[in-house]
Design an enzyme around this catalytic site. Structure first.
Site, PDB file in Angstrom:
ATOM      1  N   ASP A 139       0.828  -1.208   0.000  1.00  0.00           N
ATOM      2  CA  ASP A 139       0.000   0.000   0.000  1.00  0.00           C
ATOM      3  C   ASP A 139       0.861   1.256   0.000  1.00  0.00           C
ATOM      4  O   ASP A 139       2.045   1.233   0.351  1.00  0.00           O
ATOM      5  CB  ASP A 139      -0.924  -0.010   1.219  1.00  0.00           C
ATOM      6  CG  ASP A 139      -2.240   0.726   0.972  1.00  0.00           C
ATOM      7  OD1 ASP A 139      -2.338   1.478  -0.020  1.00  0.00           O
ATOM      8  OD2 ASP A 139      -3.163   0.549   1.786  1.00  0.00           O
ATOM      9  N   ASP A 182     -10.790   1.925  -3.221  1.00  0.00           N
ATOM     10  CA  ASP A 182     -11.301   1.703  -1.869  1.00  0.00           C
ATOM     11  C   ASP A 182     -12.830   1.705  -1.839  1.00  0.00           C
ATOM     12  O   ASP A 182     -13.422   1.280  -0.850  1.00  0.00           O
ATOM     13  CB  ASP A 182     -10.787   2.798  -0.922  1.00  0.00           C
ATOM     14  CG  ASP A 182      -9.381   2.514  -0.432  1.00  0.00           C
ATOM     15  OD1 ASP A 182      -8.897   1.386  -0.625  1.00  0.00           O
ATOM     16  OD2 ASP A 182      -8.759   3.423   0.147  1.00  0.00           O
TER      17      ASP A 182
END
Length: 722
Positions: free
Chosen positions: A472, A542
């Site tokens: 990430d 997301d």
């Protein structure tokens, strides 16, 4: 041979396209043609010379009918008579590039430190054109990779200082392409966090149009891809050019329509804030760009990109394997979990057909919120008393493998790493640091920092059998500067940072090829061709709301194949939008990428449990066919907001169709969805209804979409040839 040279003309050809270049009498490289395959090589008659006021003539040229300001060029200089977008700017003077020599090689040279398309399988030839500025000694090698079978080209440039004094680059683009005067339209993929890659198409106007990123990442806001098409181009017909940059840092995509309506495209590293010092004999490599052209509309262009990514960009054992169905604990628990909660989730997941558990943020010491501890990558004994190795052993008993979230490019000010090494962050002396998500960015341009990060990653993978790593990156670059660079070279820091990220990812790929890496940057904030060289899939967004995700996946498909999209089914009300959608709609949408779940599976009803089992069974059976087939976006005229797409299997014997109706409509009309890719000579049976159709019927008449009472209703169809 896909590359030929005769009479001063280079003829580059793929299966259905031609790219022609001519050396002019003045030793400039003239772009002649790029488009559908043609027979003639020298088509310079299409560019008659004429005197143009205020377009100056090169030194020594005897007439007024030749100017760099009007010449279609392969790589534009600066300050020497061409006032359009420049490809290269260096030092404090002009850059005037002349052809010197060329060579044709079988294969494809590597780009030092950068990701690029590989040669095998299918073969590739490379044309190297060498240009030089006779005054400064600046040399440019233009590289053209010709992928004949897969119908695309790659372009990049190697810039070498052959002069006696150092030179500073201020602009170094990957390619330049000049197109003739036509009413082109520009298609880009703008967006935002949780709303990435929303297609936007608009006519070109005079002047410069474009977009890019100054964030140190390719970003949620724009994507390093764009297309040019004619006004009449549709998804299935008409000319379409596509351009994708194999790079993950700050970039620029710029298009200029000039005074004579001709169009110039340049693409490469973002010039703002960039500089690079080249000593005598030193070279700079620009990122690679992928160029594709199709006469079969935007779908045809997209399919070329999809093949290029699957065949020549993604590498390793996971490139063509079905990826495991995963469950991620993030939206099920956030930071509130321990080993027992994870194992309970794993046991329930195993019953449903899930194959891998991903432990997301919060597994390491001190991490009970997103305000601390990044950089201190050791297990929290309160949450994982037996560590990752013990958790992996317990998971194996349930039949699940272990996956792990990590954010190795970042550090929290509230961390042991930062307390020991505050100078390891990107920073500018005397200037306070901007934080994002309470974190700073490690200076990965530094070898000592990269070595430390690698030691942490290597240690984690050595101590436990981790089969999946979610990499990430949750903030962008500010105050970009490095403590190890002198003041005059600080403009190199952002690109050196990106090269450092690539070096780390290459180490990971070489040392642990069996580990499946999924890239992530707050969702889809670094969804680009560069990252796909190191990780065969990227977390698409997301936002896991079914309606929003369908739009995101639709837009993503203009450049990127289904096989690289990470797609999860999450709980409702959705955590990003608050919308409530059916489990069927969420599953139908996620099945088109790499399937995963991000929810507390223990809360499923009996009916929902059966649905998840069916989704997992469908994915295991058909994902290899879906991801290897030809993808088609399917417009529905007169039905705004509705989305449809389909996949034709490689052998043309299976068709998969997705349709989403976002909102209910009273007394709605019947919508017919045509499948223009169905094989005319075959007869197909729709497996759920048992109805049979000739391929020609599906192509020209279509199928009636079922009524859709309620909002966000999806239809998933599967046709099998009889």
């Amino acid at each position: 041979m896909s590359i030929q040279f005769q009479g001063g003309v280079f003829k580059l050809e793929t299966r259905s396209t031609s790219y022609h270049i001519k050396i002019t009498d003045q030793a400039y490289l003239m772009h002649l043609y790029y488009g559908a395959k043609i027979g003639d090589a020298d088509v310079s008659c299409l560019f008659p010379r004429a005197e143009r006021s205020f377009s100056p003539n090169p030194a020594g040229y005897p007439g007024r009918d030749f100017s760099l300001d009007t010449l279609p060029q392969e790589y534009s200089g600066s300050g020497a008579g061409d006032f359009r977008l420049s490809s290269l700017a260096a030092g404090h003077g002009a850059v005037d590039l002349h052809y010197v020599r060329h060579r044709i090689v079988v294969g494809k040279p590597a780009l030092a430190g950068l990701p690029s398309c590989c040669a095998a399988p299918g073969g590739v030839e490379t044309l190297e054109l060498e240009l030089e500025d006779p005054v400064s000694g600046l040399c440019v090698r233009l590289l053209y990779g010709v992928y004949e079978a897969d119908d695309f080209f790659t372009r990049s440039a190697v810039i070498v200082n052959r002069g006696a004094a150092p030179l500073t680059l201020h602009r170094a683009m990957s390619f330049c392409l000049d197109l003739p005067a036509e009413p082109w339209q520009l298609l880009g993929l703008p967006g935002a966090w949780a709303r990435e890659r929303q297609p936007e198409r608009q006519p070109l106007r005079h002047g410069v149009q474009g977009f890019g990123s100054k964030r140190g990442a390719s970003s949620h806001q724009h994507n390093p891809f764009f297309a040019l098409c004619a006004p009449h181009t549709t998804e299935h017909s008409g000319p379409a050019y596509g351009f994708g940059l194999v790079y993950s840092g700050s970039y620029a995509c710029l298009v200029e329509q000039d005074q004579f309506d001709t169009v110039r495209c340049v693409m490469g590293i973002q010039p703002e804030g960039f500089s690079w010092s080249l000593g005598p004999g030193e070279a700079f490599y620009t990122p690679e760009a992928v160029l594709a052209f199709s006469r079969q509309g935007l779908n045809g262009m997209s399919q070329i990109f999809h093949r290029a990514v699957r065949t020549h960009l993604c590498r390793g054992p996971w490139a063509h394997r079905r990826r495991p169905i995963l469950v991620n604990n993030w939206e099920a628990t956030y930071f509130d979990f321990d080993e027992q909660k994870l194992l309970a989730l794993a046991r329930r997941a195993a019953e449903l057909g899930v194959e891998l558990l991903v432990v997301d943020d919060g597994w390491f010491v001190g991490r009970s919120s997103d305000t601390s501890s990044l950089g201190d990558w050791s297990e929290d004994p309160a949450k994982l008393p037996r560590g990752l190795a013990g958790l992996a052993e317990a998971l194996a008993e349930t039949g699940l493998a272990l996956g792990l979230w990590i954010e190795p490019e970042m550090v929290s000010p509230a961390s042991e790493l930062y307390r020991r090494h505050p100078d390891w962050c990107l920073h500018q002396p005397g200037r306070p640091a901007t934080t994002g998500r309470d974190q700073l960015v490690l200076d990965l341009s530094r070898k000592d920092v990269r070595d430390h990060v690698w030691q942490q990653i290597d240690s984690l993978l050595q101590k436990a059998p981790i089969s999946y790593l979610k990499w990430d990156m949750n903030r962008h670059l500010t105050e970009v500067g490095s403590a190890l660079l002198p003041p005059e070279r600080q403009g190199e820091a952002a690109h050196r940072y990106m090269l450092g990220v690539y070096e780390l990812m290459e180490r990971l790929f070489k040392h642990y090829p069996q580990v499946l890496v999924e890239n992530c940057s707050g969702g889809g904030g670094r969804f680009d061709l560069g990252m796909l060289h190191y990780s065969p899939q990227i977390w698409a967004s997301d936002d896991t709301d079914a309606l929003e995700r369908a739009k995101i996946q639709y837009g993503t498909s203009y450049c990127y194949p289904l096989s690289c999209m990470g797609c999860h089914v999450s709980a409702v009300p959705n955590h990003q939008t608050g919308r409530v959608t059916s489990l069927k709609a969420r599953g139908d949408t996620a099945l088109w990428g790499q399937l995963g779940y991000e929810m507390d599976l223990a809360l499923l009803t009996e009916e929902e449990t059966a649905q998840v089992r069916r989704q997992c069974e469908f994915y295991k059976r058909f994902a290899p066919v879906l991801h290897a087939g030809a993808f088609y976006r399917l417009p529905l005229p007169g039905a705004p907001g509705q989305l449809a797409w389909g996949v034709l299997s490689a052998d043309q014997r299976q068709i998969f169709v997705f349709h989403m109706a976002p909102a209910a409509q009273a007394n709605a009309p019947v919508r017919l969805l045509k499948l223009p890719f169905a094989a005319p000579g075959l007869r197909y049976r729709e497996t759920s209804s048992g109805c049979c159709f000739q391929g020609t019927t599906l192509r020209y008449a279509g199928i009636a979409l079922p009524p859709h009472p309620g909002d966000c209703v999806t239809t998933l169809l599967h046709f099998q040839a009889q």
